[in-house]
Design a protein around this motif. Sequence first.
Motif, PDB file in Angstrom:
ATOM      1  N   GLU A 127       3.077  -8.818  -4.429  1.00  0.00           N
ATOM      2  CA  GLU A 127       2.139  -8.246  -5.583  1.00  0.00           C
ATOM      3  C   GLU A 127       0.834  -9.159  -5.307  1.00  0.00           C
ATOM      4  O   GLU A 127      -0.230  -8.477  -5.221  1.00  0.00           O
ATOM      5  CB  GLU A 127       2.522  -8.818  -6.793  1.00  0.00           C
ATOM      6  N   ASP A 128       1.003 -10.368  -4.952  1.00  0.00           N
ATOM      7  CA  ASP A 128      -0.211 -11.084  -4.639  1.00  0.00           C
ATOM      8  C   ASP A 128      -0.894 -10.501  -3.170  1.00  0.00           C
ATOM      9  O   ASP A 128      -2.140 -10.217  -3.101  1.00  0.00           O
ATOM     10  CB  ASP A 128      -0.028 -12.573  -4.118  1.00  0.00           C
ATOM     11  N   MET A 129      -0.250 -10.178  -2.271  1.00  0.00           N
ATOM     12  CA  MET A 129      -0.617  -9.694  -0.908  1.00  0.00           C
ATOM     13  C   MET A 129      -1.129  -8.300  -1.108  1.00  0.00           C
ATOM     14  O   MET A 129      -2.370  -7.957  -0.640  1.00  0.00           O
ATOM     15  CB  MET A 129       0.427  -9.626   0.123  1.00  0.00           C
ATOM     16  N   ILE A 130      -0.578  -7.421  -1.817  1.00  0.00           N
ATOM     17  CA  ILE A 130      -1.130  -5.934  -2.019  1.00  0.00           C
ATOM     18  C   ILE A 130      -2.495  -6.363  -2.709  1.00  0.00           C
ATOM     19  O   ILE A 130      -3.605  -5.332  -2.386  1.00  0.00           O
ATOM     20  CB  ILE A 130      -0.002  -5.322  -2.855  1.00  0.00           C
ATOM     21  N   HIS A 131      -2.454  -6.844  -3.901  1.00  0.00           N
ATOM     22  CA  HIS A 131      -3.578  -7.063  -4.924  1.00  0.00           C
ATOM     23  C   HIS A 131      -4.856  -7.337  -3.858  1.00  0.00           C
ATOM     24  O   HIS A 131      -5.915  -6.716  -4.041  1.00  0.00           O
ATOM     25  CB  HIS A 131      -3.318  -8.205  -5.735  1.00  0.00           C
ATOM     26  N   HIS A 132      -4.864  -8.496  -3.128  1.00  0.00           N
ATOM     27  CA  HIS A 132      -5.937  -9.055  -2.220  1.00  0.00           C
ATOM     28  C   HIS A 132      -6.096  -8.204  -1.041  1.00  0.00           C
ATOM     29  O   HIS A 132      -7.293  -7.819  -0.746  1.00  0.00           O
ATOM     30  CB  HIS A 132      -5.629 -10.493  -2.025  1.00  0.00           C
ATOM     31  N   THR A 133      -5.141  -7.625  -0.400  1.00  0.00           N
ATOM     32  CA  THR A 133      -5.445  -6.704   0.779  1.00  0.00           C
ATOM     33  C   THR A 133      -6.410  -5.584   0.111  1.00  0.00           C
ATOM     34  O   THR A 133      -7.074  -5.117   0.905  1.00  0.00           O
ATOM     35  CB  THR A 133      -4.064  -6.255   1.219  1.00  0.00           C
ATOM     36  N   ALA A 134      -5.857  -4.765  -0.937  1.00  0.00           N
ATOM     37  CA  ALA A 134      -6.449  -3.714  -1.518  1.00  0.00           C
ATOM     38  C   ALA A 134      -7.989  -4.092  -1.885  1.00  0.00           C
ATOM     39  O   ALA A 134      -8.940  -3.027  -1.432  1.00  0.00           O
ATOM     40  CB  ALA A 134      -5.991  -3.380  -2.665  1.00  0.00           C
ATOM     41  N   ALA A 135      -8.228  -5.278  -2.225  1.00  0.00           N
ATOM     42  CA  ALA A 135      -9.536  -5.526  -2.435  1.00  0.00           C
ATOM     43  C   ALA A 135     -10.485  -5.828  -1.357  1.00  0.00           C
ATOM     44  O   ALA A 135     -11.661  -5.100  -1.128  1.00  0.00           O
ATOM     45  CB  ALA A 135      -9.578  -6.905  -3.194  1.00  0.00           C
TER      46      ALA A 135
END
Length: 327
Positions: A62-70
């Motif tokens: 979830e951390d990785m998806i959140h930051h990658t999308a940004a």
Amino acid sequence: MKNTVATLQQQKLDGDKITMLTAYDYSTAKLVDECGVNTILVGDSLGMVMLGYEDTISVTMEDMIHHTAAVTRGAKNALVVGDMPFMSYQTSVYDAVVNAGRLMKEGRCQAVKLEGGASVCPQIKAITEASIPVVAHIGLTPQSVNAFGGFKVQGKSEADARRLIEEAKAVEAAGAFAIVLECIPAKLAKLITESVSIPTIGIGAGADCDGQVLVYQDMLALFSDFKPKFVKHFANAGEVMKQGFTEYIKEVKEGTFPAAEHTFKIADDIINCTNTEANHENRKNYLRSQSSSEGMESRGAFRWISSHNGLSSRRTQELDRQSGKGK
Ligand code: KIV
């Protein structure tokens, strides 16, 4: 123009060094992209430099998806690589494909990175076959910090050096399109770079890799917990930020910020009228509460207080008439 897997491959052939920097948010990705970096890594190093953990172990999908999308929203030209966090791919080939797919579908990155050599080749093969480009990562792989017994340079013994060369060849054969080489002796990194046909991107691996990557908080002196030997401070952004924060605090305390140019205007006649009406209402409310508790005659007392506060009784009546409350 958007950089792709093919761009990086061509850069290796042309001897054009590949530049990679980390980013974890939209604004930084935009800045890095505008400077012309070839590729942005949304590293799981975010666990340390953004979230304050002592290592990368706790970082989640979830951390990785959140930051990658940004980051992908901010990166127009750079190829964005999303890092697969600890236990998102080690558990099984199935998990690896599902999680790489999530990173690409939800984070909108163009490639994923995972740590390890021969042991993760089945995962690299399966992810690649699912049309998701993979960057491999060998040498010091921080997710294995507990197995290594600390963040240590890898490949110093002959056996380890040989193993790393074999691992580089294995991840290439499994389908990886690039390899991050972390914390290995420069001469070994050169040998590995010459042994594979895909680009190598070094961090603490000397100048003979096909490209370089740094964590942006490290190279801008924003992360002060420790400074690895391979880090160079290209700017002291930490100091610049501190100066800005200190100046802001000073100006707010002094009352010099916000100044006129930071302030919105309203016509004087409107504010004067609004101010008078607001006072009028406040006083009436105050007097109502007084009259109910002390038995005062509210209207009379209101006029007394109004006149003592500069609000003439004629103006009071006018306001009452305007608001329809004077009847
Ligand atoms: O997570 C990260 O930022 C990395 C780089 C150090 C290569 O893996």
